[in-house]
Design an enzyme around this catalytic site. Structure first.
Site, short mmCIF file in Angstrom:
data_model
loop_
_atom_site.label_atom_id
_atom_site.label_comp_id
_atom_site.label_asym_id
_atom_site.label_seq_id
_atom_site.Cartn_x
_atom_site.Cartn_y
_atom_site.Cartn_z
CD GLU A 185 -2.60 1.24 2.65
OE1 GLU A 185 -3.08 0.21 3.04
OE2 GLU A 185 -2.82 2.40 3.43
CD GLU A 190 -2.33 7.75 5.90
OE1 GLU A 190 -3.37 7.23 6.64
OE2 GLU A 190 -1.31 7.36 6.10
#
Length: 340
Positions: A185, A190
């Protein structure tokens, strides 16, 4: 932004750029180190590097979201992180406004599928239903577009408030090395709890952005390598550009075109592959979402979720993806500017 990344992993740490950390993946201790880091603030603009070819983009100029490019998640699963939203396919949660994609999180109770489609068959009660106190949207290019290597950039304006968790990230189109996280991933961006009081942040308000890789074995034998940077400009309510430059064995993270983290192949691995670049040598699709609550935001900042100030909006001005296609006679690559 991943399944069970912070609350349940046997390996969980955050690395400030230029810092090496020791971590345990459940079997042995490994040193995961960022090597050959660029000088902070090094600019990487496609226009200044020969060979980048724009191959996919969405400028969000159409009156509606382009369904040939984007699909929607529809579930109340919470991402395996105890997030508090149901993802829905509803114009009030995702639409085009003034040439930008707007993902809106709303404080409204909703009941929907308890699990995403790929998990439903394995549940003892089948699909099941769940109820959450917020709605939001998750858009993804899965089944429509995926890439191996290239430069991926997104111009976005991020929401603020305790419990907000906007994310720009990538998952493998095919689980070549197994299910999460053996096939990897890539978290391009974020941010959690932007704008809340933060004693260690410049200006006294939370302004941290994160770039993270998840890899290793199948959950719970997975691992992560994460870099964080204070970026006070994210609080100015303007669009900023978040990106990665991804080439074989190297991934760099950029903020407004400037590199803030670099990871090389010795900083990751896949239990189910015997070659150095795995799992980040396969095609990945792109995901844009705004989560509310969950392990990462609720364990940081002021704690929990502040339920005031809704709706919250994550705006995306454009998404652009370049592939490296230098002149055959140059002997150069876009990412390094020199021969392989």
């Amino acid at each position: 932004m991943s399944v069970n990344p912070y609350r349940f992993l046997s390996l969980a740490f955050a690395v400030v750029p230029l810092t090496a950390c020791t971590a345990t993946d459940g079997r042995q201790t490994k040193v995961i180190e960022q090597v050959s880091l660029p000088v902070p603030g090094e600019a990487r603009a496609p226009a200044n590097e020969a060979g980048w070819e724009l191959t996919w983009s969405d400028e969000f100029d159409a009156p509606q979201i382009d369904r040939t490019k984007w699909g929607f998640a529809v579930d109340c699963w919470g991402g395996g992180n105890n997030e508090r939203q149901c993802y829905v396919d509803d114009p009030s949660n995702a639409g085009i406004e003034n040439g930008a994609l707007v993902i809106t999180a709303r404080k409204q109770t909703h009941t929907g599928p308890a699990f995403p489609p790929h998990m439903r068959a394995s549940q003892p009660d089948g699909e099941g239903r769940a109820t959450k106190p917020f709605t939001s949207a998750k858009l993804l290019t899965q089944g429509k577009a995926a890439w191996r290597y290239g430069r991926i950039e997104i111009s976005a304006k991020l929401p603020q408030g305790q419990g907000t968790w906007p994310a720009i990230w990538m998952l493998p189109e095919d689980n070549t090395y197994g299910t999460w996280a053996a096939s990897g991933e890539i978290d391009i961006l974020e941010a959690v709890n932007l704008g809340v009081p933060c004693a260690e942040c410049p200006g006294g308000r939370e302004n941290t952005i994160l770039g993270t890789l998840h890899f290793g074995g199948l959950w719970p034998g997975n691992a992560l390598n994460s870099s964080e940077m204070h970026a006070p400009a994210v609080l100015d309510e303007q669009f900023h550009t978040y990106g990665i430059i991804w080439s074989p064995g190297v991934i760099e993270w950029t903020f407004d075109g400037n590199v803030f983290a670099r990871k090389e192949a010795d900083a990751w691995w896949s239990d189910n592959a015997d070659h150095a670049n795995a799992p980040f040598d396969q095609r990945f699709h792109l995901i844009l979402n705004l989560a509310i609550g969950g392990g990462l935001p609720e364990e940081r900042g002021l704690g929990g979720v502040a339920e005031t100030g809704y709706p919250k909006r994550m705006e995306v001005d454009w998404v652009r993806i370049w592939q490296c296609n230098p002149a055959p006679s140059s002997g150069q690559t876009c990412a390094s500017g020199s021969g392989d």
